[in-house]
Design a protein around this motif. Structure first.
Motif, PDB file in Angstrom:
ATOM      1  N   THR A  88       0.846  -1.186   0.000  1.00  0.00           N
ATOM      2  CA  THR A  88       0.000   0.000   0.000  1.00  0.00           C
ATOM      3  C   THR A  88       0.887   1.243   0.000  1.00  0.00           C
ATOM      4  N   PRO A  89       0.595   2.243  -0.828  1.00  0.00           N
ATOM      5  CA  PRO A  89       1.373   3.490  -0.776  1.00  0.00           C
ATOM      6  C   PRO A  89       1.357   4.064   0.654  1.00  0.00           C
ATOM      7  N   GLU A  90       2.450   4.709   1.053  1.00  0.00           N
ATOM      8  CA  GLU A  90       2.623   5.173   2.430  1.00  0.00           C
ATOM      9  C   GLU A  90       1.472   6.038   2.933  1.00  0.00           C
ATOM     10  N   ALA A  91       1.008   6.982   2.135  1.00  0.00           N
ATOM     11  CA  ALA A  91      -0.087   7.856   2.584  1.00  0.00           C
ATOM     12  C   ALA A  91      -1.352   7.048   2.864  1.00  0.00           C
ATOM     13  N   GLU A  92      -1.659   6.094   1.999  1.00  0.00           N
ATOM     14  CA  GLU A  92      -2.840   5.239   2.201  1.00  0.00           C
ATOM     15  C   GLU A  92      -2.636   4.322   3.405  1.00  0.00           C
TER      16      GLU A  92
ATOM     17  N   GLN B  83      -0.885   4.949   6.112  1.00  0.00           N
ATOM     18  CA  GLN B  83      -1.079   5.765   7.315  1.00  0.00           C
ATOM     19  C   GLN B  83      -2.559   6.090   7.537  1.00  0.00           C
ATOM     20  N   LYS B  84      -3.289   6.333   6.447  1.00  0.00           N
ATOM     21  CA  LYS B  84      -4.729   6.595   6.544  1.00  0.00           C
ATOM     22  C   LYS B  84      -5.447   5.365   7.106  1.00  0.00           C
TER      23      LYS B  84
ATOM     24  N   SER C  33      -4.740   5.065  10.798  1.00  0.00           N
ATOM     25  CA  SER C  33      -5.467   6.045  11.616  1.00  0.00           C
ATOM     26  C   SER C  33      -6.913   5.605  11.825  1.00  0.00           C
TER      27      SER C  33
END
Length: 82
Positions: A36-40, A42-43, A46
């Motif tokens: 998974t791409p890092e931003a996704e 982390q989302k 969260s």
């Protein structure tokens, strides 16, 4: 003195530990195609942090480490939160 475990934390919140080492070695070993791409990622984490089923870095639905499930692009939340 025994270290207390945070019931609503992820492995990434811990300073160290064998489980954290194993999980993050696995995650870092995933290919870009699988991961998974890092931003996704982390989302997803969260969202998991707010889930009532999170307990000691695992998902109450399946028992997996939520960081592993969130790191694999094709995986989904068992409760359809992401």
């Amino acid at each position: 003195m025994e270290q207390r475990v945070c019931k609503k934390c992820l492995l990434s919140d811990r300073n160290s530990g064998k489980e954290k080492e194993i999980v993050y070695n696995y995650i870092h070993g995933l290919s870009n195609k699988e991961r998974t791409p890092e931003a996704e990622f982390q989302k997803r984490l969260s969202i998991c942090r707010e889930c009532k089923w999170l307990e000691e870095a695992t998902c109450g639905a399946c028992g997996c480490f939520v960081e592993v499930r969130a790191a694999v692009k094709k995986k989904k939340c068992p409760y359809k939160n992401w």
